[in-house]
Design a protein around this motif. Structure first.
Motif, PDB file in Angstrom:
ATOM      1  N   GLU A 221      45.830  -9.162  -2.326  1.00 25.13           N
ATOM      2  CA  GLU A 221      47.022 -10.007  -2.147  1.00 25.13           C
ATOM      3  C   GLU A 221      46.644 -11.209  -1.303  1.00 25.13           C
ATOM      4  O   GLU A 221      46.084 -11.047  -0.214  1.00 25.13           O
ATOM      5  N   ASP A 222      46.927 -12.386  -1.818  1.00 20.98           N
ATOM      6  CA  ASP A 222      46.620 -13.639  -1.103  1.00 20.98           C
ATOM      7  C   ASP A 222      45.188 -13.669  -0.586  1.00 20.98           C
ATOM      8  O   ASP A 222      44.939 -13.999   0.579  1.00 20.98           O
ATOM      9  N   GLY A 223      44.264 -13.251  -1.422  1.00 19.06           N
ATOM     10  CA  GLY A 223      42.855 -13.342  -1.066  1.00 19.06           C
ATOM     11  C   GLY A 223      42.378 -12.244  -0.133  1.00 19.06           C
ATOM     12  O   GLY A 223      41.251 -12.294   0.368  1.00 19.06           O
ATOM     13  N   ARG A 224      43.223 -11.238   0.109  1.00 22.99           N
ATOM     14  CA  ARG A 224      42.822 -10.149   1.007  1.00 22.99           C
ATOM     15  C   ARG A 224      42.951  -8.802   0.300  1.00 22.99           C
ATOM     16  O   ARG A 224      43.940  -8.549  -0.391  1.00 22.99           O
ATOM     17  N   VAL A 225      41.946  -7.951   0.469  1.00 21.17           N
ATOM     18  CA  VAL A 225      41.990  -6.622  -0.142  1.00 21.17           C
ATOM     19  C   VAL A 225      42.904  -5.746   0.726  1.00 21.17           C
ATOM     20  O   VAL A 225      42.673  -5.589   1.926  1.00 21.17           O
ATOM     21  N   THR A 226      43.947  -5.193   0.095  1.00 18.93           N
ATOM     22  CA  THR A 226      44.938  -4.423   0.863  1.00 18.93           C
ATOM     23  C   THR A 226      44.880  -2.939   0.549  1.00 18.93           C
ATOM     24  O   THR A 226      45.487  -2.129   1.226  1.00 18.93           O
ATOM     25  N   GLY A 227      44.169  -2.582  -0.524  1.00 22.03           N
ATOM     26  CA  GLY A 227      44.113  -1.164  -0.880  1.00 22.03           C
ATOM     27  C   GLY A 227      43.336  -0.958  -2.159  1.00 22.03           C
ATOM     28  O   GLY A 227      42.627  -1.860  -2.638  1.00 22.03           O
ATOM     29  N   VAL A 228      43.475   0.245  -2.686  1.00 19.36           N
ATOM     30  CA  VAL A 228      42.669   0.651  -3.831  1.00 19.36           C
ATOM     31  C   VAL A 228      43.553   1.462  -4.778  1.00 19.36           C
ATOM     32  O   VAL A 228      44.326   2.310  -4.320  1.00 19.36           O
ATOM     33  N   THR A 229      43.420   1.230  -6.080  1.00 21.50           N
ATOM     34  CA  THR A 229      44.149   2.056  -7.047  1.00 21.50           C
ATOM     35  C   THR A 229      43.157   2.963  -7.770  1.00 21.50           C
ATOM     36  O   THR A 229      42.120   2.489  -8.239  1.00 21.50           O
ATOM     37  N   TYR A 230      43.483   4.240  -7.794  1.00 24.02           N
ATOM     38  CA  TYR A 230      42.601   5.174  -8.491  1.00 24.02           C
ATOM     39  C   TYR A 230      43.373   5.954  -9.543  1.00 24.02           C
ATOM     40  O   TYR A 230      44.600   6.037  -9.497  1.00 24.02           O
ATOM     41  N   SER A 231      42.635   6.509 -10.494  1.00 19.91           N
ATOM     42  CA  SER A 231      43.273   7.368 -11.485  1.00 19.91           C
ATOM     43  C   SER A 231      42.846   8.804 -11.232  1.00 19.91           C
ATOM     44  O   SER A 231      41.712   9.074 -10.809  1.00 19.91           O
ATOM     45  N   ILE A 232      43.795   9.709 -11.456  1.00 16.46           N
ATOM     46  CA  ILE A 232      43.506  11.139 -11.363  1.00 16.46           C
ATOM     47  C   ILE A 232      44.204  11.739 -12.567  1.00 16.46           C
ATOM     48  O   ILE A 232      45.423  11.712 -12.653  1.00 16.46           O
ATOM     49  N   GLY A 233      43.424  12.187 -13.533  1.00 23.00           N
ATOM     50  CA  GLY A 233      43.999  12.556 -14.829  1.00 23.00           C
ATOM     51  C   GLY A 233      44.640  11.310 -15.431  1.00 23.00           C
ATOM     52  O   GLY A 233      44.030  10.237 -15.448  1.00 23.00           O
ATOM     53  N   LYS A 234      45.885  11.435 -15.859  1.00 21.30           N
ATOM     54  CA  LYS A 234      46.560  10.274 -16.464  1.00 21.30           C
ATOM     55  C   LYS A 234      47.370   9.476 -15.429  1.00 21.30           C
ATOM     56  O   LYS A 234      47.922   8.418 -15.740  1.00 21.30           O
ATOM     57  N   ARG A 235      47.404  10.005 -14.183  1.00 24.63           N
ATOM     58  CA  ARG A 235      48.230   9.332 -13.169  1.00 24.63           C
ATOM     59  C   ARG A 235      47.429   8.266 -12.417  1.00 24.63           C
ATOM     60  O   ARG A 235      46.211   8.330 -12.346  1.00 24.63           O
ATOM     61  N   ARG A 236      48.154   7.316 -11.872  1.00 27.24           N
ATOM     62  CA  ARG A 236      47.511   6.305 -11.006  1.00 27.24           C
ATOM     63  C   ARG A 236      48.167   6.322  -9.639  1.00 27.24           C
ATOM     64  O   ARG A 236      49.380   6.479  -9.543  1.00 27.24           O
ATOM     65  N   ARG A 237      47.350   6.156  -8.605  1.00 28.75           N
ATOM     66  CA  ARG A 237      47.897   6.106  -7.255  1.00 28.75           C
ATOM     67  C   ARG A 237      47.213   4.983  -6.485  1.00 28.75           C
ATOM     68  O   ARG A 237      46.074   4.657  -6.747  1.00 28.75           O
ATOM     69  N   THR A 238      47.956   4.456  -5.516  1.00 27.17           N
ATOM     70  CA  THR A 238      47.370   3.403  -4.686  1.00 27.17           C
ATOM     71  C   THR A 238      47.341   3.866  -3.230  1.00 27.17           C
ATOM     72  O   THR A 238      48.324   4.424  -2.747  1.00 27.17           O
ATOM     73  N   VAL A 239      46.187   3.683  -2.580  1.00 28.93           N
ATOM     74  CA  VAL A 239      46.122   3.934  -1.133  1.00 28.93           C
ATOM     75  C   VAL A 239      45.946   2.590  -0.436  1.00 28.93           C
ATOM     76  O   VAL A 239      45.264   1.696  -0.947  1.00 28.93           O
ATOM     77  N   LYS A 240      46.585   2.460   0.702  1.00 26.81           N
ATOM     78  CA  LYS A 240      46.546   1.190   1.441  1.00 26.81           C
ATOM     79  C   LYS A 240      45.459   1.228   2.513  1.00 26.81           C
ATOM     80  O   LYS A 240      45.195   2.273   3.110  1.00 26.81           O
ATOM     81  N   ALA A 241      44.857   0.097   2.751  1.00 32.25           N
ATOM     82  CA  ALA A 241      43.837  -0.029   3.791  1.00 32.25           C
ATOM     83  C   ALA A 241      44.261  -1.116   4.771  1.00 32.25           C
ATOM     84  O   ALA A 241      44.331  -2.284   4.393  1.00 32.25           O
ATOM     85  N   ARG A 242      44.565  -0.708   6.010  1.00 31.97           N
ATOM     86  CA  ARG A 242      44.982  -1.689   7.023  1.00 31.97           C
ATOM     87  C   ARG A 242      43.821  -2.596   7.423  1.00 31.97           C
ATOM     88  O   ARG A 242      43.958  -3.798   7.541  1.00 31.97           O
TER      89      ARG A 242
END
Ligand SMILES: Cc1cc2nc3c(=O)[nH]c(=O)nc-3n(C[C@H](O)[C@H](O)[C@H](O)COP(=O)(O)OP(=O)(O)OC[C@H]3O[C@@H](n4cnc5c(N)ncnc54)[C@H](O)[C@@H]3O)c2cc1C
Length: 528
Positions: A221-242
């Motif tokens: 977001e706005d040139g800064r990495v804020t988190g990561v999206t991963y897949s687990i099976g067919k689902r997707r989840r995002t974890v945030k990185a401060r």
């Protein structure tokens, strides 16, 4: 709330070290790993590395290699905690002093040998004890081999008979010479980077390790990495990185994830319909790998490791011995002995490394050869050829398109030719002639054309790809000398991909050293 100080992508050699050290320093860390825990006996028993393990190995193919007569190369890569350190041959080698001084000369300030040595020592627990070159209270166990095949000892004697020097420590004062390798093992078991850095923190509040999750992209977001999206099976989840994200998915998958996130060569990203966040031509470029030729001899000596009924019974007994006592043949890394020597004029450091294996090896062990024998790898330590890693699809689960471009530069085959010739001269020494060896691929070695044809029809990797997220001082280099990705904020890379030049040796210890350093860089950045 799925929010952490730091998210580390990939629990291999580099990623385990970063995650473990940051958690130890009190950061809340999330470690995301596509594979499993890798703590079963198939991983921890050293000799079982010879048995194919699909669950722990991506088993990538390369695109057809024009330098290898159009053959498709094989690129095993570790999957699961420990990454490639969970499936590798455990040889503990750092490279040559010259490599790191060269990195510094290329503009990687802070990466000269004197700068990196303290980090190798910090990582290391060498059973030989502390010295000017070694550490003895780090998490990575480095041991002398518990069991030695008589053929490996004969190889070292053969080199000595050819007036080549013996070296008892390839990571000490001098790299040159021949001898027995030290291995990343503890008490007869494989000591992967995950066992060193991650397993001791299992259950700790600071380290949330998630296995079986495939990171698909970085959230920016706005040139800064804020988190990561991963897949687990067919689902997707995002974890945030401060605080930030550290990418440690290895020399093939780190550039893949960057490209899937819009960081890479703009034209290539557009071809895959990916929105360009930062046009970085060097992402996925500069792939370097050790091209390797395996000479191989049959022998009637049953002391070698053989694929025969008697040989298989011996191995079955060895597995039982290993389960009971963690001793015997099953502690073998197969590449028990080896050496470093210079074959070309004006080389600044040894340009060929040898790995001696007391068994006949064909096609990376994927083809079984009946009978007894031995093999001798010779690889080009500082290849000039450069290849690429590119996307094959928009799904991180799909293999990227890997093109090492082996032997593209004629200097590589010229060096390898001389390396293979020296392999055969060593085997002509009395200590190995006592094994009555029969060359499995006899040619006139003095004839360049015949030798080149043999090399191009049989050579392949010895598993050390690097360079695809290269570090350097220039705006066009992917990461700066603090391993921070240029063009976005809050993102570091810590694995073999950052090496600006391939080191003159095996790449596990250097990848762990890079992880150790990155942990310090991230700590400093978050403190400041
Ligand atoms: C067969 C073999 C033998 C070798 N022998 C030796 C040896 O004897 N000595 C030596 O020093 N070196 C050896 N090497 C090389 C050495 O092990 C590697 O260079 C080193 O482990 C690389 O570390 P890395 O951190 O760059 O990547 P890796 O250790 O490969 O780790 C990358 C990790 O990222 C994970 N990952 C990838 N993509 C994703 C994603 N999308 N989402 C989540 N996780 C992901 C992977 O599953 C893996 O765990 C060998 C390698 C192989 C394959």
């Amino acid at each position: 709330m799925d929010e952490f100080d730091v998210v580390v992508v990939g629990g291999g050699s580099g990623g385990s070290a970063v995650a473990g050290r940051l958690a130890e320093a009190g950061k809340r860390v999330c470690l995301l790993e596509a594979g499993g825990r890798n703590n079963g006996m198939r991983i921890t028993t050293p000799g079982m590395l010879a048995i194919p393990n699909k669950a722990a190995n991506y088993m990538y193919d390369t695109v057809p290699q024009k330098g290898l007569n159009g053959r498709v190369g094989y690129q095993p890569r570790g999957k699961g905690l420990g990454g490639s350190s969970a499936i590798n041959a455990m040889v503990y080698i750092r490279g040559n002093k010259w490599d790191y001084d060269n990195w510094a000369a290329l503009g990687c300030t802070g990466w000269a040998y004197a700068d990196v040595l303290p980090y190798f020592k910090r990582a290391e627990h060498n059973v030989r004890g502390e010295s000017q070159y070694h550490g003895d209270d780090g998490p990575l166990w480095v041991s002398d081999q518990k069991y030695m095949n008589e053929g490996s000892l004969a190889f070292v004697e053969a080199a000595q008979q050819l007036q080549l020097p013996i070296n008892a420590d390839f990571n000490g004062e001098k790299q040159e010479g021949f001898g027995l390798y030290q291995v990343t093992q503890k008490d007869g078991e494989r000591w992967s980077a995950a066992r060193a850095y991650v397993e001791p923190r299992r259950g700790s509040a600071n380290l949330d390790t998630r296995i079986g999750v495939t990171v698909q992209k970085l959230e920016i977001e706005d040139g800064r990495v804020t988190g990561v999206t991963y897949s687990i099976g067919k689902r997707r989840r995002t974890v945030k990185a401060r605080g930030g994200v550290v990418l440690s998915a290895g020399a093939f998958n780190s550039p893949q994830i960057l490209m899937l996130s819009g960081i890479g060569p703009a034209q290539h990203l557009k071809e895959h319909g990916i929105e360009v966040v930062a046009d970085r031509q060097a992402v996925g470029a500069d792939l370097q790998d050790h091209i390797d030729y395996v000479s191989s001899w049959e022998s009637d000596n049953k002391g070698l490791i053989g694929s025969t009924l008697a040989g298989n019974i011996r191995m079955a007994k060895a597995i039982i011995e290993h389960r009971r006592k963690r001793t015997g043949i099953m502690t073998t890394p197969y590449a028990e002995a080896g050496g470093f020597w210079t074959v070309m004029p004006d080389a600044p450091a040894p340009d060929i490394q040898w790995h001696f294996v007391p068994a006949m090896l064909e096609d990376h062990g994927r083809t079984t050869v009946k009978g007894y024998g031995f093999s001798l790898h010779a690889c080009v330590l500082r290849p000039e050829s450069r290849g690429t890693v590119r996307l094959a699809s928009r799904d991180a689960k799909d293999a990227p398109r890997i093109d090492p471009n082996f032997l593209d530069d004629d200097r590589d085959i010229a060096t390898l030719r001389e390396g293979v010739r020296l392999s055969h001269r060593i085997v002509e020494s009395p200590a190995l002639q006592a094994y009555n060896p029969k060359d499995r691929y006899p040619i006139d070695l003095a004839d360049d054309a015949q030798l080149d044809e043999l090399i191009r029809s049989r050579a392949d990797t010895v598993y050390h790809p690097v360079g695809t997220c290269r570090m350097g001082p220039g705006e066009d280099d992917v990461v700066d000398p603090t391993l921070k990705v240029r063009g976005v904020e809050g993102l570091w890379v810590a694995d073999a991909s950052v090496m600006p030049r391939l080191v003159s040796g095996n790449t596990n210890a250097p990848s762990i050293m890079i992880g150790e350093r990155c942990a310090d860089f991230v700590k400093d950045a978050l403190a400041g």
